[in-house]
Design an enzyme around this catalytic site. Structure first.
Site, PDB file in Angstrom:
ATOM      1  N   HIS A  16       0.854  -1.200   0.000  1.00 51.60           N
ATOM      2  CA  HIS A  16       0.000   0.000   0.000  1.00 51.60           C
ATOM      3  C   HIS A  16       0.885   1.243   0.000  1.00 51.60           C
ATOM      4  CE1 HIS A  16      -3.911   1.983   1.623  1.00 51.60           C
ATOM      5  NE2 HIS A  16      -3.093   2.925   1.197  1.00 51.60           N
ATOM      6  N   HIS A  70       0.843  17.443  -6.354  1.00 52.68           N
ATOM      7  CA  HIS A  70       0.336  17.282  -7.725  1.00 52.68           C
ATOM      8  C   HIS A  70       0.677  18.495  -8.577  1.00 52.68           C
ATOM      9  CE1 HIS A  70      -2.790  14.162  -6.181  1.00 52.68           C
ATOM     10  NE2 HIS A  70      -1.653  13.605  -6.518  1.00 52.68           N
ATOM     11  N   PRO A 104      -4.110   8.203 -12.397  1.00 52.10           N
ATOM     12  CA  PRO A 104      -3.687   8.767 -13.686  1.00 52.10           C
ATOM     13  C   PRO A 104      -4.000  10.267 -13.746  1.00 52.10           C
ATOM     14  CG  PRO A 104      -4.936   6.736 -13.996  1.00 52.10           C
ATOM     15  CD  PRO A 104      -5.063   7.093 -12.546  1.00 52.10           C
ATOM     16  N   ASP A 142      -9.947   7.834  -7.750  1.00 57.35           N
ATOM     17  CA  ASP A 142     -10.080   8.828  -6.686  1.00 57.35           C
ATOM     18  C   ASP A 142     -11.568   9.078  -6.448  1.00 57.35           C
ATOM     19  OD1 ASP A 142     -10.276  11.122  -5.160  1.00 57.35           O
ATOM     20  OD2 ASP A 142      -8.556  12.109  -6.102  1.00 57.35           O
ATOM     21  N   GLU A 207     -11.905   4.257   6.550  1.00 59.03           N
ATOM     22  CA  GLU A 207     -10.783   5.066   7.028  1.00 59.03           C
ATOM     23  C   GLU A 207     -11.322   6.059   8.062  1.00 59.03           C
ATOM     24  OE1 GLU A 207      -8.700   6.730   3.689  1.00 59.03           O
ATOM     25  OE2 GLU A 207      -7.112   7.556   4.953  1.00 59.03           O
TER      26      GLU A 207
END
Ligand code: IMP
Ligand code: ZN
Length: 352
Positions: A16, A70, A104, A142, A207
């Site tokens: 991970h 990013h 991507p 995402d 999470e």
């Protein structure tokens, strides 16, 4: 041999690791310096991008950090360099098998998503030639980007899974992104299609507390591995029903101790849900999540785990062996990897 040295020597498996979150300080500094040459804007210092030992940020703040990273990764040369750096760093940490994952990305006039994926795959091939490591790739969906983007990611994964050169490298899909955004149940049709195409699924689940969503996804029987699963076990805010499905499908959990503590979803390492799963004798894999952002390494995660839960060397060895079965590989490849890990473990214990 002290415990940290032993953890460094262990032949490890990382299942991970998000590419962008894995950038080391050195790599982030290189990116910042090259960006400063081109634009005159206020950029953060690399120290602001990583979260030091003892420091914490909220999950929301962590996602702001990904935004900064990013912004820095906006061309193919950079994509190639960061992928190479990350693989080399895992290899130097004695990681023998690595499943990297990445979303991507495209930048107008600079790179398409296909360019991005091919550059990552090319860097993987190059690094496997010069380092003693096997690397596979998961494409990330995402959850904050919406369903159309997810279908597009699946399409790309299918394409590269059967690609002449890269077909052995793509092994599945990851579903990640800010858990407070979107609803995973909307993505179930994409996941069903992915499974039909032979792609394995590693999904960030629970999470943050969200029983309805977690249950809906688990009930589909599509999941192959769970990322975090923090609020699944009844002793850590989950429920008996969630526990039932995880045990029923025997789903390995990818556990990332520093990540959870630094983002505040788990109070302290000692309170980590890893303890509950170990009591159930359920397969757990120690992972880094974002080794750069959380200033860690897989060896350090093993070390933290060993200290917090008083693990013996044998128990640490067992963690390395358990991870083999959870990899997204064929039975034949798993056997080869198991052999390699066993051999390395022998020499590791012999030195000791
Ligand atoms: P990338 O996909 O290579 O750009 O890696 C960074 C991305 O991974 C982030 O933008 C998130 O979508 C995802 N990610 C990293 N860490 C986490 C996490 O702890 N939970 C959910 N998503 C994460
Ligand atoms: Zn993650």
């Amino acid at each position: 041999m002290d415990l940290l040295t032993y953890c460094k020597r262990l032949p490890k498996i990382e299942l991970h690791a998000h590419l962008t979150g894995s950038l080391s300080d050195e790599t982030v500094l290189k990116l910042l310096n090259s960006k400063l040459k081109c634009v005159h804007v206020n950029l953060p210092k690399s120290a602001e991008v990583t979260i030091r030992r003892g420091h914490r940020r909220t999950l929301e703040e962590c996602f702001q950090i990904f935004g900064i990273l990013h912004y820095l990764i906006d061309n193919l040369e950079t994509v190639k360099n960061i992928t190479r750096d990350v693989i080399q760093e895992f290899a130097s940490d004695n990681v023998k098998y690595l499943e990297l994952r990445t979303t991507p990305k495209s930048v107008p006039n600079k790179m398409t998503k296909k360019d991005y994926i091919e550059t990552v795959l090319e860097a993987i091939l190059q690094e496997m030639k010069t380092n003693c490591i096997t690397v596979r790739l998961l494409l990330s969906i995402d959850r904050s980007r919406g369903i159309d983007d997810a279908w597009n990611t699946l399409q790309l994964a299918k394409e590269y899974k059967t690609h002449e050169i890269y077909k052995n490298l793509i092994c599945g899909l990851d579903v990640s992104g800010n858990p407070a955004c979107g609803n995973l149940t909307n993505y179930i049709p994409v996941l069903e299609e992915a499974k039909k195409c032979g792609l394995k699924l590693a999904i960030h689940l629970a999470e943050i507390p969200n029983e309805a969503e977690t249950l809906a996804v688990l009930r589909t029987g599509l999941v192959d591995r769970i990322g975090h699963g923090t609020f699944i076990h009844p002793s850590s805010g989950g429920s008996q029903e969630l526990l039932y499905y995880v045990q029923h499908y025997h789903l390995p959990l990818e556990l990332c101790l520093s990540s959870n503590v630094k983002c505040g979803t788990v109070k302290n390492i000692e309170d980590h849900h890893l303890a509950h799963w170990r009591k159930e004798n359920h397969p757990v894999i120690i992972c880094t999540d974002d080794k750069g952002v959380f200033s860690t390494s897989l060896s350090e995660e093993f070390h933290l785990c060993a200290e917090a839960f008083n693990l013996s060397q044998n128990e640490l060895n067992e963690l390395c062996i358990t991870a083999v079965e959870a990899t997204f590989q064929s039975q034949h490849e798993k056997q080869k990897l198991a052999q390699l890990i066993q051999n390395e473990l022998k020499s590791c214990t012999a030195i000791n």
